[in-house]
Design an enzyme around this catalytic site. Structure first.
Site, PDB file in Angstrom:
ATOM      1  N   LYS A  60       0.827  -1.203   0.000  1.00 25.22           N
ATOM      2  CA  LYS A  60       0.000   0.000   0.000  1.00 25.22           C
ATOM      3  C   LYS A  60       0.865   1.258   0.000  1.00 25.22           C
ATOM      4  O   LYS A  60       0.663   2.171  -0.802  1.00 25.22           O
ATOM      5  CB  LYS A  60      -0.960  -0.011   1.196  1.00 25.22           C
ATOM      6  CG  LYS A  60      -1.793   1.249   1.355  1.00 25.22           C
ATOM      7  CD  LYS A  60      -1.165   2.184   2.376  1.00 25.22           C
ATOM      8  CE  LYS A  60      -1.821   3.543   2.338  1.00 25.22           C
ATOM      9  NZ  LYS A  60      -1.171   4.471   3.285  1.00 25.22           N
ATOM     10  N   ASP A  78      -6.210   0.968   0.587  1.00 22.00           N
ATOM     11  CA  ASP A  78      -6.139   1.242   2.020  1.00 22.00           C
ATOM     12  C   ASP A  78      -7.504   0.942   2.630  1.00 22.00           C
ATOM     13  O   ASP A  78      -8.349   0.320   1.998  1.00 22.00           O
ATOM     14  CB  ASP A  78      -5.757   2.711   2.241  1.00 22.00           C
ATOM     15  CG  ASP A  78      -6.893   3.635   1.881  1.00 22.00           C
ATOM     16  OD1 ASP A  78      -7.659   3.293   0.952  1.00 22.00           O
ATOM     17  OD2 ASP A  78      -7.070   4.675   2.530  1.00 22.00           O
TER      18      ASP A  78
END
Length: 210
Positions: free
Chosen positions: A119, A138
């Site tokens: 991420k 996320d």
DNA sequence: CTCCCGATAT
DNA sequence: ATATCAGGAG
């Protein structure tokens, strides 16, 4: 499904045309540090800490040699401060040893850094370097994607594959930014504002809590 | 799966 | 009191 995804993309672009990273930064290194701090913490809180931090520490060498407790004190309010301080220091030590003190612009090099997962690597690649090798997934992108019916998965890497299959590569960076903003303003975790949602007519989970 | 963790909204 | 916030590592 591809048609539905195109509709979602068009509306996201219309409602969040200027969606961008809300973390404040002036260089790839500052974004890397801010991204580490942003784990389980609001960007707003990170932005309260980083001005003073970035004034005091400017290079990877600065972070690599700062005492652990000193860095902990500077980032304390972002939570997980021991892990984050340790990761920032180790991360910058690796930058010095393996990348000439610069932030690498390759996925494999980024995820090899301590404290940087897929991420965070996608955030740095997309926002600092303009490289969309993947989609940032996320907590907001996860929630919004699932509620809109774009994926059934919970694992971020599987969600990322679904989104990469549904949207053209050229949209990946803006898509994540728009979804994050939508997740913050409308499709919130606790009490989603479905009455004000631009997807109110097509969302399969309109009015359904969680 | 658990742990890390402060600040804020509900 | 509890859930949540641009997660990652063991």
């Amino acid at each position: 499904m591809r048609r539905y995804a195109a509709t979602v993309a068009r509306r996201l672009k219309r409602h969040y045309p200027d969606a961008t990273c809300s973390l404040h930064f002036r260089s790839p290194l500052e974004l890397l540090v801010a991204t580490i701090l942003s784990a389980q913490c609001t960007d707003e809180r990170v932005n309260q800490v980083t001005p003073g931090l970035f004034e005091k520490y400017r290079t990877a060498a600065d972070y690599a040699r700062v005492p652990q407790e000193e860095l902990e004190a500077a980032i304390r309010s972002t939570g997980f401060f021991r892990n984050k301080a340790k990761n920032i220091r180790a991360c910058c030590q690796t930058l010095l040893q393996q990348h000439g003190g610069e932030v690498p612009s390759r996925m494999d090099a980024l995820v090899a850094l301590p404290g940087i997962g897929r991420k965070s690597a996608n955030v740095v690649l997309g926002t600092a370097f303009g490289i969309g090798v993947g989609v940032v997934v996320d907590t907001h992108v996860t929630r919004v994607s699932r509620r809109l019916g774009l994926t059934e998965h919970k694992d971020p890497e599987k969600i990322e594959r679904d989104l990469m299959a549904l949207f053209p590569k050229s949209q990946w960076i803006d898509l994540a930014h728009a979804m994050v903003h939508h997740g913050r303003r409308i499709c919130t975790a606790r009490k989603p504002k479905c009455g004000a949602c631009p997807f109110g007519d097509i969302c399969p989970r309109i009015g359904v809590p969680n």
